[in-house]
Design a protein around this motif. Sequence first.
Motif, PDB file in Angstrom:
ATOM      1  N   ARG A 194       0.744  -1.054   0.244  1.00  0.00           N
ATOM      2  CA  ARG A 194       0.028   0.481   0.100  1.00  0.00           C
ATOM      3  C   ARG A 194       0.534   0.852   0.328  1.00  0.00           C
ATOM      4  O   ARG A 194       2.232   1.221   0.441  1.00  0.00           O
ATOM      5  N   GLY A 195       0.469   2.623  -0.933  1.00  0.00           N
ATOM      6  CA  GLY A 195       1.317   3.323  -0.658  1.00  0.00           C
ATOM      7  C   GLY A 195       2.406   3.460  -1.450  1.00  0.00           C
ATOM      8  O   GLY A 195       3.810   4.436  -1.179  1.00  0.00           O
ATOM      9  N   SER A 196       3.265   2.381  -2.234  1.00  0.00           N
ATOM     10  CA  SER A 196       4.483   1.903  -2.523  1.00  0.00           C
ATOM     11  C   SER A 196       4.194   3.091  -3.634  1.00  0.00           C
ATOM     12  O   SER A 196       3.898   3.461  -4.670  1.00  0.00           O
ATOM     13  N   THR A 197       5.767   3.106  -4.114  1.00  0.00           N
ATOM     14  CA  THR A 197       6.193   3.022  -5.383  1.00  0.00           C
ATOM     15  C   THR A 197       5.313   2.949  -6.783  1.00  0.00           C
ATOM     16  O   THR A 197       5.253   3.229  -7.605  1.00  0.00           O
ATOM     17  N   LEU A 198       5.843   1.418  -6.865  1.00  0.00           N
ATOM     18  CA  LEU A 198       5.229   0.812  -7.548  1.00  0.00           C
ATOM     19  C   LEU A 198       3.950   0.677  -7.281  1.00  0.00           C
ATOM     20  O   LEU A 198       2.849   1.073  -9.159  1.00  0.00           O
ATOM     21  N   ALA A 199       3.060   0.989  -6.327  1.00  0.00           N
ATOM     22  CA  ALA A 199       1.893   0.767  -6.624  1.00  0.00           C
ATOM     23  C   ALA A 199       1.267   2.343  -7.199  1.00  0.00           C
ATOM     24  O   ALA A 199       0.216   2.288  -7.930  1.00  0.00           O
ATOM     25  N   ARG A 200       2.024   3.437  -7.218  1.00  0.00           N
ATOM     26  CA  ARG A 200       1.891   4.771  -7.023  1.00  0.00           C
ATOM     27  C   ARG A 200       1.604   4.723  -8.644  1.00  0.00           C
ATOM     28  O   ARG A 200       1.446   5.733  -9.865  1.00  0.00           O
ATOM     29  N   THR A 201       3.060   4.420  -9.118  1.00  0.00           N
ATOM     30  CA  THR A 201       3.192   4.137 -10.231  1.00  0.00           C
ATOM     31  C   THR A 201       2.726   3.967 -11.735  1.00  0.00           C
ATOM     32  O   THR A 201       2.186   4.467 -12.685  1.00  0.00           O
ATOM     33  N   TYR A 202       2.122   2.852 -11.074  1.00  0.00           N
ATOM     34  CA  TYR A 202       1.033   1.745 -12.576  1.00  0.00           C
ATOM     35  C   TYR A 202       0.158   1.268 -11.615  1.00  0.00           C
ATOM     36  O   TYR A 202       0.010   0.200 -11.271  1.00  0.00           O
ATOM     37  N   PRO A 203      -1.397   2.072 -11.119  1.00  0.00           N
ATOM     38  CA  PRO A 203      -2.517   1.974 -10.544  1.00  0.00           C
ATOM     39  C   PRO A 203      -2.877   1.246 -11.589  1.00  0.00           C
ATOM     40  O   PRO A 203      -3.872   0.871 -11.002  1.00  0.00           O
ATOM     41  N   ASP A 204      -2.666   1.070 -13.058  1.00  0.00           N
ATOM     42  CA  ASP A 204      -3.375   0.584 -14.025  1.00  0.00           C
ATOM     43  C   ASP A 204      -2.994  -1.637 -13.847  1.00  0.00           C
ATOM     44  O   ASP A 204      -4.028  -2.193 -14.428  1.00  0.00           O
ATOM     45  N   ARG A 205      -1.967  -2.077 -12.721  1.00  0.00           N
ATOM     46  CA  ARG A 205      -1.677  -3.424 -12.559  1.00  0.00           C
ATOM     47  C   ARG A 205      -2.546  -3.436 -11.564  1.00  0.00           C
ATOM     48  O   ARG A 205      -2.505  -4.788 -11.233  1.00  0.00           O
ATOM     49  N   HIS A 206      -3.263  -2.740 -10.768  1.00  0.00           N
ATOM     50  CA  HIS A 206      -4.243  -3.381  -9.642  1.00  0.00           C
ATOM     51  C   HIS A 206      -4.989  -4.674 -10.636  1.00  0.00           C
ATOM     52  O   HIS A 206      -5.465  -4.096 -10.575  1.00  0.00           O
ATOM     53  N   VAL A 207      -5.564  -4.934  -9.517  1.00  0.00           N
ATOM     54  CA  VAL A 207      -6.007  -6.166  -9.388  1.00  0.00           C
ATOM     55  C   VAL A 207      -7.515  -6.590  -8.663  1.00  0.00           C
ATOM     56  O   VAL A 207      -8.473  -6.799  -9.523  1.00  0.00           O
ATOM     57  N   SER A 208      -7.411  -6.672  -7.845  1.00  0.00           N
ATOM     58  CA  SER A 208      -8.371  -6.263  -6.513  1.00  0.00           C
ATOM     59  C   SER A 208      -8.310  -6.176  -4.958  1.00  0.00           C
ATOM     60  O   SER A 208      -7.270  -6.199  -4.639  1.00  0.00           O
ATOM     61  N   GLY A 209      -8.826  -6.174  -4.531  1.00  0.00           N
ATOM     62  CA  GLY A 209      -8.803  -5.611  -2.753  1.00  0.00           C
ATOM     63  C   GLY A 209      -8.256  -4.267  -2.552  1.00  0.00           C
ATOM     64  O   GLY A 209      -7.542  -3.046  -3.853  1.00  0.00           O
ATOM     65  N   GLN A 210      -8.350  -3.834  -1.644  1.00  0.00           N
ATOM     66  CA  GLN A 210      -7.789  -2.373  -1.050  1.00  0.00           C
ATOM     67  C   GLN A 210      -6.978  -2.750   0.809  1.00  0.00           C
ATOM     68  O   GLN A 210      -6.455  -3.683   1.021  1.00  0.00           O
ATOM     69  N   GLY A 211      -5.757  -2.149   0.481  1.00  0.00           N
ATOM     70  CA  GLY A 211      -4.904  -1.830   1.886  1.00  0.00           C
ATOM     71  C   GLY A 211      -4.308  -3.058   1.477  1.00  0.00           C
ATOM     72  O   GLY A 211      -3.856  -3.202   0.376  1.00  0.00           O
ATOM     73  N   VAL A 212      -4.236  -3.204   2.832  1.00  0.00           N
ATOM     74  CA  VAL A 212      -3.485  -5.158   2.764  1.00  0.00           C
ATOM     75  C   VAL A 212      -3.668  -6.242   2.458  1.00  0.00           C
ATOM     76  O   VAL A 212      -3.625  -7.232   2.419  1.00  0.00           O
ATOM     77  N   ASP A 213      -5.331  -5.780   1.393  1.00  0.00           N
ATOM     78  CA  ASP A 213      -5.856  -6.807   0.987  1.00  0.00           C
ATOM     79  C   ASP A 213      -5.953  -6.942  -0.835  1.00  0.00           C
ATOM     80  O   ASP A 213      -6.463  -7.027  -1.550  1.00  0.00           O
ATOM     81  N   ALA A 214      -4.749  -6.038  -1.195  1.00  0.00           N
ATOM     82  CA  ALA A 214      -4.648  -5.200  -2.889  1.00  0.00           C
ATOM     83  C   ALA A 214      -3.705  -6.379  -2.776  1.00  0.00           C
ATOM     84  O   ALA A 214      -2.695  -6.817  -2.370  1.00  0.00           O
ATOM     85  N   TYR A 215      -4.068  -6.720  -4.321  1.00  0.00           N
ATOM     86  CA  TYR A 215      -3.311  -7.345  -5.727  1.00  0.00           C
ATOM     87  C   TYR A 215      -3.007  -6.386  -6.685  1.00  0.00           C
ATOM     88  O   TYR A 215      -3.777  -5.896  -7.021  1.00  0.00           O
ATOM     89  N   PHE A 216      -1.521  -7.006  -7.238  1.00  0.00           N
ATOM     90  CA  PHE A 216      -1.815  -6.636  -7.933  1.00  0.00           C
ATOM     91  C   PHE A 216      -0.602  -7.245  -9.857  1.00  0.00           C
ATOM     92  O   PHE A 216       0.217  -8.532  -8.621  1.00  0.00           O
ATOM     93  N   ARG A 217      -0.624  -6.830 -10.815  1.00  0.00           N
ATOM     94  CA  ARG A 217       0.659  -7.626 -11.296  1.00  0.00           C
ATOM     95  C   ARG A 217       1.606  -6.960 -11.785  1.00  0.00           C
ATOM     96  O   ARG A 217       2.014  -5.905 -12.088  1.00  0.00           O
ATOM     97  N   LEU A 218       2.725  -7.624 -11.892  1.00  0.00           N
ATOM     98  CA  LEU A 218       4.293  -7.432 -11.585  1.00  0.00           C
ATOM     99  C   LEU A 218       4.990  -8.955 -13.130  1.00  0.00           C
ATOM    100  O   LEU A 218       4.394  -9.442 -12.866  1.00  0.00           O
ATOM    101  N   SER A 219       5.593  -7.926 -13.644  1.00  0.00           N
ATOM    102  CA  SER A 219       6.637  -9.141 -15.359  1.00  0.00           C
ATOM    103  C   SER A 219       8.167  -8.610 -14.522  1.00  0.00           C
ATOM    104  O   SER A 219       8.397  -7.794 -14.440  1.00  0.00           O
ATOM    105  N   GLY A 220       8.552  -9.882 -14.585  1.00  0.00           N
ATOM    106  CA  GLY A 220       9.576  -9.925 -14.393  1.00  0.00           C
ATOM    107  C   GLY A 220      10.935 -10.923 -13.783  1.00  0.00           C
ATOM    108  O   GLY A 220       9.767 -11.918 -13.514  1.00  0.00           O
ATOM    109  N   THR A 221      11.666 -11.536 -14.147  1.00  0.00           N
ATOM    110  CA  THR A 221      12.321 -12.592 -13.597  1.00  0.00           C
ATOM    111  C   THR A 221      12.621 -12.905 -12.272  1.00  0.00           C
ATOM    112  O   THR A 221      13.066 -13.102 -11.386  1.00  0.00           O
TER     113      THR A 221
END
Length: 246
Positions: A194-221
Motif C-alpha cells: 500500500r502506497g509504495s512507489t510501484l503501486a503509485r506509478t502503475y495503478p493500472d496493474r491493480h487487480v483487486s482488494g484494498q489496503g493490506v488485501d490489495a493485489y497487483f501484477r508485475l512481470s520480471g525474472t
Amino acid sequence: FTEPRGAGLDQYGHGTHVAGIVAGARAASNSTPDGEAFRGVAPRAHLISLKVLDANGRGRTSDVIDAIEWAVRNGARYRIRVINLSLGHPVFESANHDLLVQAVEWAVKAGITVVVSAGNTGSTADGKTILCSIQSPGNAPSAITVGSVNTQGTPWRSDDTLSNFSAFGPTAFDHMMKPDMVAPGSRIVSLEARGSTLARTYPDRHVSGQGVDAYFRLSGTSMSAAVVSGSVALMLEANPSLTPKQ
C-alpha cells in the motif's frame, strides 16, 4: 543488521510482491470479483526480510553482501535454507573476482540454496535478443539462476513462451551456461504494498482488494526467482536432507 532498520515498510513494493509469490497464504478476501483466488507457491513458509533497496528500487552492492553474510552467520539460528535474490547489476568482471558472486558461493557452501533472478535485459527496445545479458549475481556458478516464461495465463505448458525481457547467457567474461531454468514471470499476481512507489506509478496493474488485501501484477525474472524459491522450500519440507546442489 543487528537492529531493525526503519519500520519494516516496503516503500518500493517489489519485495512485498516477491514475498507473496513465495509464501502468500490464501485468505477469504483474497480473490477477484469473479472468484479467482491467489496464494503463493509455499503458503505460510517462514520469511526473513533483509531490506537492501530504497524506495526507488536501488541500493548498494555492499548492503546485499552484508545481507547474505548475515543470513549465513544466522542460518542455524533461524533455520535459513533458501536465499532469494530478485535483484542484480551488470556483470563488470569475471565471477572469480566479483565479491557479490563470492558471497553467493559462500552461502551455498554453507548449505543454503541461493536462487537468483537472471535479469530483465534480454532484448533491445525493438525486440532483438541480447546475448551475455545475465546479471550479477546470476553469474554465480552455484546459484540457481532463473529466467522467465510467459504462461499466457493458462495452466498447461504447451503455449508457454520465453519472456522477451528474460536475460540470456552465456555469462559475460566466463561464458557459463545460464540461466539454469525458467519459471513463470509474466503478469504475475501477488501482494501490493500500500502506497509504495510501484503501486503509485502503475495503478493500472491493480487487480483487486484494498489496503493490506490489495493485489497487483508485475512481470520480471524477479517473479520467476520467487516461484523457484517457493518450490525449493516445498522440496526441503518434503526432504530436509537435500543439499543445494541436489
